[in-house]
Scaffold this motif. Structure first.
Motif, PDB file in Angstrom:
ATOM      1  N   MET A   1       0.982  -1.159   0.017  1.00  0.00           N
ATOM      2  CA  MET A   1      -0.294  -0.023  -0.255  1.00  0.00           C
ATOM      3  C   MET A   1       1.139   1.021   0.371  1.00  0.00           C
ATOM      4  N   ALA A   2       0.745   2.303  -1.274  1.00  0.00           N
ATOM      5  CA  ALA A   2       1.061   2.942  -0.644  1.00  0.00           C
ATOM      6  C   ALA A   2       0.721   4.340   0.216  1.00  0.00           C
ATOM      7  N   ILE A   3       1.991   4.846   1.003  1.00  0.00           N
ATOM      8  CA  ILE A   3       1.729   5.780   1.920  1.00  0.00           C
ATOM      9  C   ILE A   3       1.025   7.160   1.399  1.00  0.00           C
ATOM     10  N   ASN A   4      -0.225   7.532   2.233  1.00  0.00           N
ATOM     11  CA  ASN A   4      -0.500   8.811   1.823  1.00  0.00           C
ATOM     12  C   ASN A   4       0.060   9.622   2.689  1.00  0.00           C
ATOM     13  N   ILE A   5       0.532  10.963   2.413  1.00  0.00           N
ATOM     14  CA  ILE A   5       1.106  11.950   3.656  1.00  0.00           C
ATOM     15  C   ILE A   5       0.528  12.840   3.106  1.00  0.00           C
ATOM     16  N   ILE A   6      -0.006  13.605   4.630  1.00  0.00           N
ATOM     17  CA  ILE A   6      -0.225  15.179   5.034  1.00  0.00           C
ATOM     18  C   ILE A   6       0.200  15.191   5.603  1.00  0.00           C
ATOM     19  N   GLU A   7       0.301  17.300   4.429  1.00  0.00           N
ATOM     20  CA  GLU A   7       1.682  18.222   5.248  1.00  0.00           C
ATOM     21  C   GLU A   7       0.933  19.563   4.707  1.00  0.00           C
ATOM     22  N   LYS A   8       1.369  20.554   5.308  1.00  0.00           N
ATOM     23  CA  LYS A   8       1.263  21.531   4.983  1.00  0.00           C
ATOM     24  C   LYS A   8       3.455  21.717   4.645  1.00  0.00           C
ATOM     25  N   GLN A   9       3.316  22.985   3.613  1.00  0.00           N
ATOM     26  CA  GLN A   9       4.661  23.665   3.844  1.00  0.00           C
ATOM     27  C   GLN A   9       4.400  25.029   4.768  1.00  0.00           C
ATOM     28  N   THR A  10       6.105  24.676   5.748  1.00  0.00           N
ATOM     29  CA  THR A  10       6.545  26.244   6.551  1.00  0.00           C
ATOM     30  C   THR A  10       7.973  25.526   6.436  1.00  0.00           C
ATOM     31  N   THR A  11       7.935  26.970   6.782  1.00  0.00           N
ATOM     32  CA  THR A  11       9.712  28.216   7.180  1.00  0.00           C
ATOM     33  C   THR A  11      10.167  28.314   8.644  1.00  0.00           C
ATOM     34  N   GLU A  12       8.679  28.254   9.663  1.00  0.00           N
ATOM     35  CA  GLU A  12       8.985  28.765  10.420  1.00  0.00           C
ATOM     36  C   GLU A  12       9.947  27.733  11.382  1.00  0.00           C
ATOM     37  N   GLU A  13      10.512  28.369  12.309  1.00  0.00           N
ATOM     38  CA  GLU A  13      11.580  27.969  13.282  1.00  0.00           C
ATOM     39  C   GLU A  13      10.619  27.436  14.764  1.00  0.00           C
ATOM     40  N   THR A  14      10.940  26.647  15.371  1.00  0.00           N
ATOM     41  CA  THR A  14       9.530  25.855  16.396  1.00  0.00           C
ATOM     42  C   THR A  14      10.678  26.329  17.910  1.00  0.00           C
ATOM     43  N   PHE A  15      10.125  26.642  18.700  1.00  0.00           N
ATOM     44  CA  PHE A  15      10.689  27.028  19.881  1.00  0.00           C
ATOM     45  C   PHE A  15       9.991  25.630  20.899  1.00  0.00           C
ATOM     46  N   GLY A  16      11.003  25.253  22.669  1.00  0.00           N
ATOM     47  CA  GLY A  16       9.874  24.842  23.603  1.00  0.00           C
ATOM     48  C   GLY A  16      10.598  24.133  23.651  1.00  0.00           C
ATOM     49  N   PRO A  17      11.051  22.632  24.968  1.00  0.00           N
ATOM     50  CA  PRO A  17      11.695  22.453  25.300  1.00  0.00           C
ATOM     51  C   PRO A  17      12.341  21.540  24.908  1.00  0.00           C
ATOM     52  N   LEU A  18      11.258  21.138  23.649  1.00  0.00           N
ATOM     53  CA  LEU A  18      11.914  19.760  22.919  1.00  0.00           C
ATOM     54  C   LEU A  18      12.371  20.246  21.310  1.00  0.00           C
ATOM     55  N   LYS A  19      12.675  21.190  21.427  1.00  0.00           N
ATOM     56  CA  LYS A  19      13.475  22.105  20.148  1.00  0.00           C
ATOM     57  C   LYS A  19      14.311  20.847  19.428  1.00  0.00           C
ATOM     58  N   GLY A  20      14.239  20.701  17.831  1.00  0.00           N
ATOM     59  CA  GLY A  20      15.632  19.415  17.967  1.00  0.00           C
ATOM     60  C   GLY A  20      15.189  18.129  17.596  1.00  0.00           C
ATOM     61  N   LYS A  21      14.088  17.087  18.869  1.00  0.00           N
ATOM     62  CA  LYS A  21      14.202  16.295  18.522  1.00  0.00           C
ATOM     63  C   LYS A  21      12.526  16.131  17.914  1.00  0.00           C
ATOM     64  N   VAL A  22      13.097  14.778  17.524  1.00  0.00           N
ATOM     65  CA  VAL A  22      11.915  14.266  16.324  1.00  0.00           C
ATOM     66  C   VAL A  22      11.403  13.018  17.203  1.00  0.00           C
ATOM     67  N   ALA A  23      10.017  13.278  17.348  1.00  0.00           N
ATOM     68  CA  ALA A  23       8.599  12.705  17.389  1.00  0.00           C
ATOM     69  C   ALA A  23       8.057  11.571  16.227  1.00  0.00           C
ATOM     70  N   VAL A  24       7.696  10.902  16.719  1.00  0.00           N
ATOM     71  CA  VAL A  24       6.680   9.755  16.366  1.00  0.00           C
ATOM     72  C   VAL A  24       5.219   9.598  16.908  1.00  0.00           C
ATOM     73  N   VAL A  25       4.242   9.136  16.427  1.00  0.00           N
ATOM     74  CA  VAL A  25       3.524   9.556  17.747  1.00  0.00           C
ATOM     75  C   VAL A  25       2.218   8.373  16.451  1.00  0.00           C
ATOM     76  N   THR A  26       1.194   7.292  17.336  1.00  0.00           N
ATOM     77  CA  THR A  26       0.616   6.609  16.588  1.00  0.00           C
ATOM     78  C   THR A  26      -0.853   6.560  16.282  1.00  0.00           C
ATOM     79  N   GLY A  27      -1.155   7.003  15.444  1.00  0.00           N
ATOM     80  CA  GLY A  27      -3.062   7.077  15.882  1.00  0.00           C
ATOM     81  C   GLY A  27      -3.456   7.865  16.209  1.00  0.00           C
TER      82      GLY A  27
END
Length: 260
Positions: A1-27
């Motif tokens: 099955m091809a994976i359908n990806i939904i996203e928007k394009q943004t160039t804004e910089e993020t801030f916060g205690p998790l800045k620089g971290k990459v998270a995956v959430v299922t469901g």
């Protein structure tokens, strides 16, 4: 099955205690999962989340996160299929270079008394609620060990602790998740990885909203705090564990005192 990806394009910089971290959430398209995805993104993480059916809900979560300045995209994935999971997480690593936080939230119910439960109903719940956790975790664990950092947060349930009438399949899957959590925590503690489970009680979600009023009122009457929990309260526990360094192998109960 091809994976359908939904996203928007943004160039804004993020801030916060998790800045620089990459998270995956299922469901992550609704309920507890969407609250988790939104809160992690709000606190600076780049968030990828999976969903299975509802393009509209997934798109709404993407829009809400990115309108709030966060970075995210959604992938349509059946988490019980290991090939789909591997393709999804390979895409996350291709885009962001790593995965730091994995939240195993995806889950289903197929409630029925055990004497009337079909093997299909048993297998479907075990595959989505428990086997999927093997799929996602096995896809990220070596990379987390290599980078000497990882936060694996599994969403269990009070039903996995206390049992539930007509829920032998669901209870078994969530009890298994706790055993998985404790064992993996032992194996990975030396590698800078923490593995914990959050066990919600009865939370105000679409699933609970579908209960008959009499059953819902009966549940609330048994909760010492005399109310259902909110999805944001589960998300806050996830955020806490995502930032914690010396907590591993634990069950964090968020249930208003219903199970102690």
């Amino acid at each position: 099955m091809a994976i359908n990806i939904i996203e928007k394009q943004t160039t804004e910089e993020t801030f916060g205690p998790l800045k620089g971290k990459v998270a995956v959430v299922t469901g992550g398209s609704r309920g507890i999962g969407s609250a988790i995805a939104k809160l992690l993104a709000k606190n600076g993480a780049q968030v990828a989340f999976t969903y299975q059916f509802d393009d509209t809900s997934a798109g709404n979560v993407v829009t809400e996160i990115e309108n709030d300045g966060g970075l995210t995209y959604a992938s349509q994935v059946n988490v019980s299929e290991i090939k789909e999971v591997n393709s999804c997480l390979e895409e996350v690593i291709k885009r962001y270079g790593k995965i730091d936080i994995l939240v195993n939230n995806a889950g289903i119910t197929r409630d029925r008394s055990f004497r009337n439960m079909s093997q299909e109903e048993w297998n479907e719940v075990i595959n989505v609620n428990l086997n999927s956790v093997f799929n996602t975790t096995s896809a990220v664990i070596n990379q987390m060990i290599t980078q000497k950092f990882g936060r694996i947060i599994n969403i269990g349930s009070i039903i996995g602790q206390s049992g539930g009438f007509g829920q032998t399949n669901y209870a078994a899957s969530k009890a298994g998740l706790v055993g998985f959590t404790k064992s993996l925590a032992l194996e990975t503690a030396k590698n800078g990885i923490t593995v914990n489970a959050i066990c919600p009680g009865f939370i105000e979600t679409e699933m609970v909203a579908e209960m008959p009023d009499a059953i819902r009122d009966s549940i609330i009457s048994k909760v010492p705090m005399k109310r259902l929990g909110h999805v944001d309260e589960i998300a806050e526990a996830v955020l806490f564990l995502a930032q914690s360094n010396y907590i591993t192998g634990q069950e964090i109960n968020v249930n208003g005192g219903l199970y102690m």
